[in-house]
Design a protein around this motif. Sequence first.
Motif, PDB file in Angstrom:
ATOM      1  N   GLY A 152       0.729  -1.047   0.303  1.00  0.00           N
ATOM      2  CA  GLY A 152      -0.183  -0.191   0.169  1.00  0.00           C
ATOM      3  C   GLY A 152       1.004   1.270   0.232  1.00  0.00           C
ATOM      4  N   ARG A 153       0.161   2.017   0.724  1.00  0.00           N
ATOM      5  CA  ARG A 153       0.879   3.932   0.018  1.00  0.00           C
ATOM      6  C   ARG A 153       1.667   4.249   1.489  1.00  0.00           C
ATOM      7  N   VAL A 154       2.689   4.469   0.501  1.00  0.00           N
ATOM      8  CA  VAL A 154       4.219   5.288   1.691  1.00  0.00           C
ATOM      9  C   VAL A 154       3.378   6.274   1.852  1.00  0.00           C
ATOM     10  N   LEU A 155       4.078   6.864   3.086  1.00  0.00           N
ATOM     11  CA  LEU A 155       3.338   8.531   2.670  1.00  0.00           C
ATOM     12  C   LEU A 155       4.945   9.240   3.468  1.00  0.00           C
ATOM     13  N   VAL A 156       5.652   9.732   3.009  1.00  0.00           N
ATOM     14  CA  VAL A 156       6.573  10.804   3.060  1.00  0.00           C
ATOM     15  C   VAL A 156       6.238  11.861   3.843  1.00  0.00           C
ATOM     16  N   THR A 157       6.837  12.872   5.009  1.00  0.00           N
ATOM     17  CA  THR A 157       6.412  14.371   5.833  1.00  0.00           C
ATOM     18  C   THR A 157       7.246  14.886   4.601  1.00  0.00           C
ATOM     19  N   GLY A 158       7.192  16.292   4.947  1.00  0.00           N
ATOM     20  CA  GLY A 158       8.593  17.095   4.964  1.00  0.00           C
ATOM     21  C   GLY A 158       9.059  16.811   3.586  1.00  0.00           C
ATOM     22  N   ALA A 159       8.561  16.420   2.687  1.00  0.00           N
ATOM     23  CA  ALA A 159       9.381  15.623   1.351  1.00  0.00           C
ATOM     24  C   ALA A 159      10.049  16.127   0.319  1.00  0.00           C
ATOM     25  N   THR A 160      10.413  17.683   0.724  1.00  0.00           N
ATOM     26  CA  THR A 160      10.732  18.940  -0.624  1.00  0.00           C
ATOM     27  C   THR A 160      12.260  18.720   0.919  1.00  0.00           C
ATOM     28  N   GLY A 161      12.457  18.702   2.085  1.00  0.00           N
ATOM     29  CA  GLY A 161      13.632  18.643   2.380  1.00  0.00           C
ATOM     30  C   GLY A 161      14.961  17.605   2.406  1.00  0.00           C
ATOM     31  N   GLY A 162      16.072  17.869   3.417  1.00  0.00           N
ATOM     32  CA  GLY A 162      16.785  16.434   2.703  1.00  0.00           C
ATOM     33  C   GLY A 162      16.672  15.685   2.723  1.00  0.00           C
ATOM     34  N   TRP A 218      -1.937   4.455   5.861  1.00  0.00           N
ATOM     35  CA  TRP A 218      -1.251   3.867   5.123  1.00  0.00           C
ATOM     36  C   TRP A 218      -0.431   2.647   5.623  1.00  0.00           C
ATOM     37  N   ALA A 219       0.443   2.449   5.244  1.00  0.00           N
ATOM     38  CA  ALA A 219       1.327   0.911   4.802  1.00  0.00           C
ATOM     39  C   ALA A 219       2.100   1.203   5.694  1.00  0.00           C
ATOM     40  N   GLY A 220       2.875   2.619   6.386  1.00  0.00           N
ATOM     41  CA  GLY A 220       3.458   3.156   6.930  1.00  0.00           C
ATOM     42  C   GLY A 220       4.084   4.039   6.281  1.00  0.00           C
ATOM     43  N   GLY A 221       5.338   4.656   6.896  1.00  0.00           N
ATOM     44  CA  GLY A 221       5.684   6.572   6.616  1.00  0.00           C
ATOM     45  C   GLY A 221       6.845   6.593   6.907  1.00  0.00           C
ATOM     46  N   VAL A 222       7.277   8.033   6.947  1.00  0.00           N
ATOM     47  CA  VAL A 222       8.821   7.994   6.921  1.00  0.00           C
ATOM     48  C   VAL A 222       8.653   9.465   7.675  1.00  0.00           C
ATOM     49  N   ASP A 223       8.635  10.165   8.559  1.00  0.00           N
ATOM     50  CA  ASP A 223       8.002  11.463   9.392  1.00  0.00           C
ATOM     51  C   ASP A 223       9.674  11.886   9.337  1.00  0.00           C
ATOM     52  N   TYR A 232      -0.786  12.493  13.123  1.00  0.00           N
ATOM     53  CA  TYR A 232      -2.000  12.391  12.275  1.00  0.00           C
ATOM     54  C   TYR A 232      -1.282  10.943  11.628  1.00  0.00           C
ATOM     55  N   MET A 233      -0.158  11.238  11.203  1.00  0.00           N
ATOM     56  CA  MET A 233       0.188   9.194  10.828  1.00  0.00           C
ATOM     57  C   MET A 233      -0.035   8.479  11.247  1.00  0.00           C
ATOM     58  N   LEU A 234      -0.345   9.304  13.013  1.00  0.00           N
ATOM     59  CA  LEU A 234      -0.398   7.896  13.774  1.00  0.00           C
ATOM     60  C   LEU A 234      -2.489   7.028  13.826  1.00  0.00           C
ATOM     61  N   ARG A 235      -2.507   8.040  13.522  1.00  0.00           N
ATOM     62  CA  ARG A 235      -4.063   8.052  13.970  1.00  0.00           C
ATOM     63  C   ARG A 235      -4.149   7.209  12.315  1.00  0.00           C
ATOM     64  N   SER A 236      -3.648   7.591  11.039  1.00  0.00           N
ATOM     65  CA  SER A 236      -4.119   7.234   9.592  1.00  0.00           C
ATOM     66  C   SER A 236      -3.210   5.682   9.513  1.00  0.00           C
ATOM     67  N   THR A 237      -2.362   5.439   9.984  1.00  0.00           N
ATOM     68  CA  THR A 237      -2.016   3.903   9.640  1.00  0.00           C
ATOM     69  C   THR A 237      -2.821   2.591  10.081  1.00  0.00           C
TER      70      THR A 237
END
Length: 330
Positions: A152-162, A218-223, A232-237
């Motif tokens: 499934g989809r993996v969410l990356v937040t702050g995605a334009t940063g390093g 989300w199946a997972g996420g990098v935050d 938010y990520m924890l509530r929607s994973t």
Amino acid sequence: MTQSFNAFVVNKDDSGFSAGIRQMELDDLPAGDVTVRVHYSSVNYKDGLASVPGSPVVTAYPMVPGIDLAGIVSESSDPRFKVGQEVVAIGRGLGTGHFGGYAEYARLPADWLEPLPQGLTMKEAMALGTAGFTAGLAIQRLEENGLKPGDGRVLVTGATGGVGSTAVNMLAGLGYEVSASTGKVEEHDFLRELGATEILGRDEVSAKPDAYMNEERWAGGVDPVGGDTLAYMLRSTRYGGSVSNCGMTGGMVVNTTVAPFILRGVNLLGIDSVNCPADVRANLWRRLGTDLKPKYLTESISHEIGLDGVQAATGTILTGTVRGRTIVKI
């Protein structure tokens, strides 16, 4: 032997705070087993924090910031490293408690160094740098907790940063469906180029909750953001999914409940690139030169400055206006 060289130095004394390029000598360097002629460093969020008055991360002054470096050994008393060998270093106390990478020379404990991994040039190693290493470590921890392409989809937040930009490109290269969040509308094309197939606005991932749980998304996420975004990520994973947290640009306080953990079995994974074990560090550097190496590392993700551009770059990174990675050619 006396040898003068340039370094970007921050200092604080009775006359106040200063930051700028200074002349140093090899005898000014701290103790260590290996002296490195530095070729590249990079600009990370912690470097920004190290370069302002009242820094929360610098433990002694004067200090040479630069929490990572790549270069060539010029002297060594440790048999693991030979004169002429290409090496990299990140984390430990580099740039905050021990002179770091914003200088033509650095002297380090041998245990802080790694041979330059196969598959990476020194420039590429610092295009990754601490941020890329952290992104890779976050992804590896997600995989160790069961995440696979196709889940499934993996969410990356702050995605334009390093961290975010390298994570997007790494995940896409591994075959994951990547969603990216950013507050910068003008950077949507950049994120699509890196491999994101869905883009969310910052407001959507940092909204105050109206319930303990959101729809499973989300199946997972990098935050690398923390704060309300992590909540938010924890509530929607999804059930059994994991979120790797590796930053706090959105705040240190996370207002959440136990509901995601006890009703969905969600895992919150803490990512520490500063003091991670030597075996983990060595294995991850190997992967960063192979399957985790971002496709667009030196094209779209990174740009290069000289030592004279460090002061401006460390200021900019704290405002959240940077795109990707900034390499410092020493």
